[in-house]
Design a protein around this motif. Sequence first.
Motif, PDB file in Angstrom:
ATOM      1  N   LEU A 332       1.540   3.307   3.513  1.00  0.00           N
ATOM      2  CA  LEU A 332       0.872   3.796   2.301  1.00  0.00           C
ATOM      3  C   LEU A 332       0.776   5.316   2.326  1.00  0.00           C
ATOM      4  O   LEU A 332       1.057   5.984   1.322  1.00  0.00           O
ATOM      5  N   THR A 335       4.106   6.856   1.551  1.00  0.00           N
ATOM      6  CA  THR A 335       4.413   6.743   0.117  1.00  0.00           C
ATOM      7  C   THR A 335       3.646   7.804  -0.670  1.00  0.00           C
ATOM      8  O   THR A 335       4.204   8.494  -1.530  1.00  0.00           O
ATOM      9  N   ALA A 339       5.942  10.195  -2.861  1.00  0.00           N
ATOM     10  CA  ALA A 339       6.236   9.533  -4.145  1.00  0.00           C
ATOM     11  C   ALA A 339       5.656  10.332  -5.305  1.00  0.00           C
ATOM     12  O   ALA A 339       4.809  11.206  -5.121  1.00  0.00           O
ATOM     13  N   GLU A 343       3.581   6.362  -9.098  1.00  0.00           N
ATOM     14  CA  GLU A 343       4.032   5.356  -8.117  1.00  0.00           C
ATOM     15  C   GLU A 343       3.033   5.254  -6.968  1.00  0.00           C
ATOM     16  O   GLU A 343       2.695   4.158  -6.512  1.00  0.00           O
ATOM     17  N   ALA A 344       2.564   6.422  -6.496  1.00  0.00           N
ATOM     18  CA  ALA A 344       1.647   6.450  -5.352  1.00  0.00           C
ATOM     19  C   ALA A 344       0.331   5.762  -5.695  1.00  0.00           C
ATOM     20  O   ALA A 344      -0.196   4.955  -4.911  1.00  0.00           O
ATOM     21  N   GLU A 347       0.709   2.068  -5.802  1.00  0.00           N
ATOM     22  CA  GLU A 347       0.829   1.513  -4.448  1.00  0.00           C
ATOM     23  C   GLU A 347      -0.539   1.459  -3.762  1.00  0.00           C
ATOM     24  O   GLU A 347      -0.829   0.510  -3.025  1.00  0.00           O
ATOM     25  N   ARG A 350      -2.180  -1.581  -5.191  1.00  0.00           N
ATOM     26  CA  ARG A 350      -1.549  -2.802  -4.685  1.00  0.00           C
ATOM     27  C   ARG A 350      -2.028  -3.133  -3.274  1.00  0.00           C
ATOM     28  O   ARG A 350      -2.394  -4.268  -2.971  1.00  0.00           O
ATOM     29  N   GLN A 351      -2.047  -2.095  -2.405  1.00  0.00           N
ATOM     30  CA  GLN A 351      -2.447  -2.338  -1.005  1.00  0.00           C
ATOM     31  C   GLN A 351      -3.937  -2.658  -0.890  1.00  0.00           C
ATOM     32  O   GLN A 351      -4.357  -3.433  -0.041  1.00  0.00           O
TER      33      GLN A 351
END
Length: 705
Positions: A332, A335, A339, A343-344, A347, A350-351
């Motif tokens: 993570l 990224t 990123a 996008e970052a 993410e 999401r995590q």
Amino acid sequence: MEGFTSFPGLMWEKVLSKVKKAVVFMDDSCSESLHWNGGATSMLEAGARNIKQFSSFEAGGENEPKAVFVVSTVLKGRTADVIKDIISMSHFQYCVVFTAVPHSVHLLANNVTAELAGNPVFEQFEEKLCEWMGDMNYTAEVMHAPVVFASLSQQFLLSPLFSQLFPLLSCDLEEINRKRPEKRKFSSLLDVDMQSLPPELQLHIKSLASALNTMFECTSTREECFAVGPMSRLIAGELANHTQAKNRRKTAPNKASIVFIDRTLDLTGAVGHHGDNLVEKILSALPTLPGHATDIQVDMLDLTNLQRCPGIEDVLAPGCLAQNQSSGARPLWETMLVAKQKEAVMEVRRQLVEAASKENLPIKMSLGRVTGEQLSSYARLFKGHVEAVETHAGVLQLALATAQTLCHPTLPRWDASLAFQRLLLQALGDSDLAAVLRQVLPLIREACVSEGPGPVPEASSGSTSTSSPAPGSGSGEAASSSSSLGPEELLGLLVFLYSLSEEAQAGEEEELEKVEMDVMGALTLLLTRQKQLSPLMQNITGVSGPEELTMERAHTAVEDVFDTLTTLGHSRQHLKELNSVYTPSDGVHQATYRPLLKQVLDEIFHPDRPECPDIEHTSSGLTDLLKTGFSMFMKVNRPHPSDHPLLFLFLVGGVTPSELRLIRDTVSAHKTATQVLVMSTRLLRPADVPQLLFATQRLEPDIGV
């Protein structure tokens, strides 16, 4: 590649092998290096009893007979005094001192130029340690440990110990020339050699070259050195001719190229508010960790049952970004580092959702735009679940850093700075510097009005037409948001503008001087109206609070700032091909900024392998001189940065997260098999640039003496 990313940890193992049952004293630079190399946990797991600041106000307890000192400096002067103070207030019988500065540099610091057997300076210091402990039969050890680098990601090595190292500017050349006889003054920074630099800077550069040499030694690598810029040329020359490197280069099986690049050749990218990198915004929005140049403090209150009240920060330890050692959070972090922001942030969500699901927490997944409030609400689900917090601590810290940044009140300032930088970029190709500078004046005046009452000085004759909004701002919305710009952002805009000043059309010198006087007057007034001074403003003005800041002192500080600003545009003058970072508008396309880094990489990976005169190869002795001589008579291939399977890009003075992505994308676009590893002295936020330009002793770095 793996050998290089694991190298920093290997150097710390030498220190960790000695800390069992010891109280450890560490200076800020080494603490920051350890922070990214396993942190205090690794030291405590190795058996250390306690870790304390390297300060004369610290000491060991009665039942602590062993001490380990880890310092980034030369063992003399102030550093030696602090060690003596700590020992004299303690009851040590066994002292180990690690210094990141090699013995060869200690010899030079003591004016010894001859090659001596053994480590006499370290041995003498061991005797002093025994004296200070009060018994010559006690045990003392002094050794070199190059704990200089930290692996922030698989492709990026940082050097916290050299975070204040910054390429010299032509205003520094004046200072160097002041101490030289009339006939031997340098006309350009390119003429300056190592021996002409102040001793502190010489020792600092030699320490860096030595650390790089150790890294190549550990990985059995033979490197070819290249340089873009005057300071880079000095560092590359020092590494190429390092005395211990000759034997290594004869037998080393692995090959690499290392290209040093001066940050000052492109400050436009360093100070630019690109608006599309999450880590860049986090670094700018959140407070830095005390004593650190890079990492920040994350407020962890959302994970506790504590109430927000004054002094809570003294009770609750902050979180941070240094999650590069955590297997769960490392992907993570990497990224987030490279990123695009959207996008970052996706993410991060999401995590965080994945972590909550694993712990069976009642998470309600929502689609669409990610907000700071949404991320905070997800993180709060972990409150009271101690094991879950412990398991996902890395992801939670990164998520809270993201949430706090997205909600941060200074974010509009970032957007305003970005808007004005874009406007200035478009205006540059069509106007002279004076005309573009006039567009900054209303911003400073507006900031003056928002800071407090009192008359705002009018422009001098010839520049009264500047109080309208900057062109292209439409209804003036961009201009109205400027009221939130503080002195730091305004200084950043001026750095952005002056670093591109060579690209502007030629104008009248007299007109430029008039406008500069107006801008200096408005900035002086703005400084004197500050209700409190930021650390940067304190450093620039030399005072600790607004009550000490007189109009005269503020004006002198602003004059010094402009002396530096006016040199920025000339930094690329000596370059033959890479001398512009600007493409003007052609009527169809807007003006664009062309990052120097991208230009350098395009040259290196060009399929025709052209020889770029600005990427200079640094020879390492007679063989290379012979090659150069023979090339006059026969075809001899000169070394090229793309010759080897591994390429190091070393940014002297810092690299931004946006540039890390740019490097990755550019290398990928060239479809090269060469692996690229980025190294730098610091991870830059836009506010670091004014600090390094206007408030850093570039010629005399602090080496602890």
